[in-house]
Scaffold this motif. Structure first.
Motif, PDB file in Angstrom:
ATOM      1  N   PHE A 190    -100.220 -17.030 -36.180  1.00  0.00           N
ATOM      2  CA  PHE A 190    -100.784 -18.457 -36.018  1.00  0.00           C
ATOM      3  C   PHE A 190     -99.992 -19.045 -34.732  1.00  0.00           C
ATOM      4  O   PHE A 190     -99.154 -18.367 -34.382  1.00  0.00           O
ATOM      5  N   GLY A 191    -100.581 -20.039 -34.310  1.00  0.00           N
ATOM      6  CA  GLY A 191     -99.798 -20.627 -33.079  1.00  0.00           C
ATOM      7  C   GLY A 191    -100.817 -21.517 -32.348  1.00  0.00           C
ATOM      8  O   GLY A 191    -101.930 -21.249 -32.246  1.00  0.00           O
ATOM      9  N   LYS A 192    -100.423 -22.815 -32.162  1.00  0.00           N
ATOM     10  CA  LYS A 192    -101.224 -23.473 -31.379  1.00  0.00           C
ATOM     11  C   LYS A 192    -101.694 -23.167 -29.950  1.00  0.00           C
ATOM     12  O   LYS A 192    -103.057 -23.454 -29.583  1.00  0.00           O
ATOM     13  N   GLU A 193    -100.852 -22.208 -29.419  1.00  0.00           N
ATOM     14  CA  GLU A 193    -101.392 -21.775 -28.118  1.00  0.00           C
ATOM     15  C   GLU A 193    -102.446 -20.599 -28.209  1.00  0.00           C
ATOM     16  O   GLU A 193    -103.296 -20.874 -27.273  1.00  0.00           O
ATOM     17  N   HIS A 194    -102.682 -19.925 -29.371  1.00  0.00           N
ATOM     18  CA  HIS A 194    -103.732 -19.050 -29.546  1.00  0.00           C
ATOM     19  C   HIS A 194    -104.950 -19.794 -29.837  1.00  0.00           C
ATOM     20  O   HIS A 194    -106.231 -19.538 -29.319  1.00  0.00           O
ATOM     21  N   ALA A 195    -104.807 -20.809 -30.692  1.00  0.00           N
ATOM     22  CA  ALA A 195    -105.926 -21.689 -30.880  1.00  0.00           C
ATOM     23  C   ALA A 195    -106.432 -22.497 -29.588  1.00  0.00           C
ATOM     24  O   ALA A 195    -107.856 -22.603 -29.507  1.00  0.00           O
ATOM     25  N   THR A 196    -105.665 -22.959 -28.972  1.00  0.00           N
ATOM     26  CA  THR A 196    -106.201 -23.889 -27.561  1.00  0.00           C
ATOM     27  C   THR A 196    -106.550 -22.679 -26.703  1.00  0.00           C
ATOM     28  O   THR A 196    -107.496 -23.282 -26.047  1.00  0.00           O
ATOM     29  N   ALA A 197    -106.182 -21.680 -26.533  1.00  0.00           N
ATOM     30  CA  ALA A 197    -106.625 -20.559 -25.672  1.00  0.00           C
ATOM     31  C   ALA A 197    -108.393 -20.359 -26.051  1.00  0.00           C
ATOM     32  O   ALA A 197    -109.148 -20.331 -25.324  1.00  0.00           O
ATOM     33  N   TYR A 198    -108.714 -20.373 -27.427  1.00  0.00           N
ATOM     34  CA  TYR A 198    -109.810 -20.296 -28.049  1.00  0.00           C
ATOM     35  C   TYR A 198    -110.564 -21.524 -27.797  1.00  0.00           C
ATOM     36  O   TYR A 198    -111.841 -21.070 -27.223  1.00  0.00           O
ATOM     37  N   VAL A 199    -110.066 -22.688 -27.941  1.00  0.00           N
ATOM     38  CA  VAL A 199    -110.996 -23.891 -27.646  1.00  0.00           C
ATOM     39  C   VAL A 199    -111.159 -23.833 -26.114  1.00  0.00           C
ATOM     40  O   VAL A 199    -112.554 -24.209 -25.998  1.00  0.00           O
ATOM     41  N   THR A 200    -110.594 -23.401 -25.317  1.00  0.00           N
ATOM     42  CA  THR A 200    -110.410 -23.548 -23.698  1.00  0.00           C
ATOM     43  C   THR A 200    -111.828 -22.509 -23.462  1.00  0.00           C
ATOM     44  O   THR A 200    -112.501 -22.929 -22.822  1.00  0.00           O
ATOM     45  N   GLN A 201    -111.781 -21.263 -24.076  1.00  0.00           N
ATOM     46  CA  GLN A 201    -112.813 -20.335 -23.895  1.00  0.00           C
ATOM     47  C   GLN A 201    -114.263 -20.983 -24.200  1.00  0.00           C
ATOM     48  O   GLN A 201    -115.145 -20.826 -23.704  1.00  0.00           O
TER      49      GLN A 201
ATOM     50  N   GLY B 138     -97.011 -32.590 -26.335  1.00  0.00           N
ATOM     51  CA  GLY B 138     -96.271 -32.250 -27.685  1.00  0.00           C
ATOM     52  C   GLY B 138     -94.803 -32.412 -27.523  1.00  0.00           C
ATOM     53  O   GLY B 138     -94.050 -32.927 -26.497  1.00  0.00           O
ATOM     54  N   ASP B 139     -94.339 -32.397 -28.876  1.00  0.00           N
ATOM     55  CA  ASP B 139     -92.900 -32.828 -28.978  1.00  0.00           C
ATOM     56  C   ASP B 139     -91.933 -31.707 -29.510  1.00  0.00           C
ATOM     57  O   ASP B 139     -90.720 -31.865 -29.352  1.00  0.00           O
ATOM     58  N   THR B 140     -92.490 -30.524 -30.016  1.00  0.00           N
ATOM     59  CA  THR B 140     -91.395 -29.711 -30.699  1.00  0.00           C
ATOM     60  C   THR B 140     -91.776 -28.232 -30.209  1.00  0.00           C
ATOM     61  O   THR B 140     -92.575 -28.021 -29.475  1.00  0.00           O
ATOM     62  N   GLU B 141     -91.004 -27.190 -30.662  1.00  0.00           N
ATOM     63  CA  GLU B 141     -91.123 -26.028 -30.646  1.00  0.00           C
ATOM     64  C   GLU B 141     -92.552 -25.336 -30.880  1.00  0.00           C
ATOM     65  O   GLU B 141     -92.949 -24.487 -30.402  1.00  0.00           O
ATOM     66  N   HIS B 142     -93.317 -26.112 -31.827  1.00  0.00           N
ATOM     67  CA  HIS B 142     -94.648 -25.613 -32.284  1.00  0.00           C
ATOM     68  C   HIS B 142     -95.438 -25.910 -31.084  1.00  0.00           C
ATOM     69  O   HIS B 142     -96.624 -25.196 -31.102  1.00  0.00           O
ATOM     70  N   ASP B 143     -95.057 -26.697 -30.196  1.00  0.00           N
ATOM     71  CA  ASP B 143     -95.962 -27.099 -28.984  1.00  0.00           C
ATOM     72  C   ASP B 143     -95.698 -26.338 -27.835  1.00  0.00           C
ATOM     73  O   ASP B 143     -96.691 -26.327 -26.516  1.00  0.00           O
ATOM     74  N   ARG B 144     -94.429 -25.843 -27.568  1.00  0.00           N
ATOM     75  CA  ARG B 144     -94.036 -25.384 -26.513  1.00  0.00           C
ATOM     76  C   ARG B 144     -94.888 -24.424 -25.657  1.00  0.00           C
ATOM     77  O   ARG B 144     -95.340 -24.573 -24.383  1.00  0.00           O
ATOM     78  N   ARG B 145     -95.448 -23.466 -26.310  1.00  0.00           N
ATOM     79  CA  ARG B 145     -96.289 -22.388 -25.661  1.00  0.00           C
ATOM     80  C   ARG B 145     -97.806 -22.945 -25.353  1.00  0.00           C
ATOM     81  O   ARG B 145     -98.358 -22.650 -24.277  1.00  0.00           O
ATOM     82  N   MET B 146     -98.083 -23.896 -26.207  1.00  0.00           N
ATOM     83  CA  MET B 146     -99.368 -24.560 -25.670  1.00  0.00           C
ATOM     84  C   MET B 146     -99.182 -25.415 -24.537  1.00  0.00           C
ATOM     85  O   MET B 146     -99.800 -25.480 -23.642  1.00  0.00           O
TER      86      MET B 146
END
Length: 272
Positions: free
Chosen positions: A183-194, A210-218
């Motif tokens: 899981f990870g927001k970065e994976h899902a945002t890459a998919y949405v971008t595509q 974003g504000d936390t570590e859950h957002d860093r890679r996104m």
């Protein structure tokens, strides 16, 4: 000149939305209206900036909230795309994206059931640090902990046990989260971008907040990224190129959304 397609991927809680309790703790209070019965509020300045975004902008909210908790919100701006469960779910016009759902099903099948992870978080031989468990959910296990008792050693033990079960643990403030590995927001945002690029025939400019570590890679994957002052990322992500707002809380949301509006209204470069 043609306006460049823009995709904004943004966290919600403590990035755009703040409860009264969070505002009292963080500061940066501004006139705001509730968007959730439980207390999340959006300041009017941010609301107005979001309402003013031009038609070539797409917003994708990206949250660690479950789908049911995301559905509690009544956001006053269009969200054609949404990411829930820290990347476990992608919604398109409110409906789950089938392609992404298939990926998530594979990840869930490769991990232990959520009940086993909840049992690991609620262990009885660690008295004192567990305040309460979050709602039962197949894609997310959450516990509220007492930070005065729950330290790095406890987190390491829980993280190791979750890893053995095929889940990943993280501590965000006083909330202990576990999500299936992958899981990870970065994976899902890459998919949405595509998906956005395929529909538009052009790669969008990516803005993120974003504000936390859950957002860093996104945020790291975006072309331009913002973090609120006083947030976890504002303290830990120095030097990563993220813009930090001048003030925390609602004032941060107001500045970030105003920056988005200014950037999205800027004239596009002439076609080459």
């Amino acid at each position: 000149m043609v306006a460049h397609l823009v995709l904004i991927t943004t966290d919600l809680d403590r990035t755009l939305l703040f409860s009264r309790r969070a505002t009292a703790r963080l500061g940066g209070g501004l006139p705001a209206d509730p968007v959730e019965a439980q207390g999340a509020e959006l300041c009017r300045a941010a609301r107005d900036s979001l309402a003013g975004l031009p038609p070539h902008v797409r917003i994708c909210v990206a949250t660690s909230r479950s789908v049911s908790r995301l559905a509690r919100l009544r956001l006053p701006f269009a969200t054609p795309y949404a990411i829930a469960a820290n990347g476990g779910v992608v919604l398109v016009d409110g409906a789950p994206d089938e392609g992404w759902a298939a990926r998530t099903e594979r990840l869930l099948a490769a991990a232990a059931p959520a009940a086993a992870v909840r049992a690991a978080l609620a262990v009885k031989d660690k008295p004192g640090w567990l305040i309460r468990m979050g709602d039962a959910d197949d894609m997310c296990c959450m516990a509220v902990v007492d930070l005065g008792v729950f330290g790095e050693n406890e987190l390491a033990v829980i993280a190791r046990r979750c890893g053995e079960l095929g889940w990943e643990a993280s501590l965000i403030g006083r909330k202990l989260y576990a999500f299936p590995a992958g899981f990870g927001k970065e994976h899902a945002t890459a998919y949405v971008t595509q998906r956005v690029a395929a529909l538009a025939g052009a790669t969008p400019l990516r803005l993120a907040a974003g504000d936390t570590e859950h957002d860093r890679r996104m945020l790291a994957d975006a072309d331009h990224a913002w973090v609120p002052a006083g947030s976890e990322l504002a303290r830990s992500a120095a030097g990563e190129g993220f813009a930090t707002s001048r003030e925390p809380g609602h004032a941060a949301a107001a500045q970030i959304t105003a920056d988005w509006l200014a950037r999205c209204r800027a004239p596009a470069a002439p076609d080459s």
